[in-house]
Design a protein around this motif. Sequence first.
Motif, PDB file in Angstrom:
ATOM      1  N   CYS A 161      -1.448  -0.406  -0.345  1.00 39.58           N
ATOM      2  CA  CYS A 161      -0.991  -0.378   1.047  1.00 39.58           C
ATOM      3  C   CYS A 161       0.067  -1.443   1.320  1.00 39.58           C
ATOM      4  N   ASP A 163     -10.410   1.433  -4.980  1.00 33.77           N
ATOM      5  CA  ASP A 163     -10.594   0.130  -4.324  1.00 33.77           C
ATOM      6  C   ASP A 163     -11.533  -0.760  -5.130  1.00 33.77           C
ATOM      7  N   ASN A 171      -6.681  -2.639   4.202  1.00 37.04           N
ATOM      8  CA  ASN A 171      -7.847  -1.752   4.227  1.00 37.04           C
ATOM      9  C   ASN A 171      -9.094  -2.559   4.592  1.00 37.04           C
TER      10      ASN A 171
END
Length: 188
Positions: free
Chosen positions: A47, A148, A166
Amino acid sequence: MASFDFDAARRWARFDPGHTLARRDDAALPFADEGELAGSALLLDTCVYIDRMQGRAPAVVSGLISTRQANHSTVAVQELMHTVGVLRPEDPRSADVIGAIERQIKAMPDHRLFEPDAEVLGRAALLAGMLCRLQGYRDDGRLKALQDSVLFLQALKLGLTVLTANVREFDLLLQLVPAGRVLLYRKA
């Protein structure tokens, strides 16, 4: 995976708080602060690249990246290349996006690009499976939990801090593995 302790992993996988994990209040989470830019080296979540390309990264992200050592994971490369694969070639915007992703990946110095090893991959699969069980993740949520988890445990093993927007996902990972290090930010 000679260094993978399957018995310890199996004991760890039995963890069951008896309820789904809840996202904690922001005050309990490690958000990045422009007044505290110095610190441990970073491992960038996917991200971060996307937010910077789209102009949604807050100033604190640029400050952290210019102040601390920024490291990269093949997990992020994989996620960025997935984006290249799903873009429609006939869409005139695709060429610009692909060019931006190419520049991001080519800017990653080889000596700062890390691959997760077998131990990290095995433990991350276990951790992601636990998250899927505890949180009831399905379909895309399962793959996201795995990616993740790999990034989170890779950073832990390398002594790095994950930089990510996140919040929910990494809060849950920190609840399961409090030894991990994460710096969170909100998109601009």
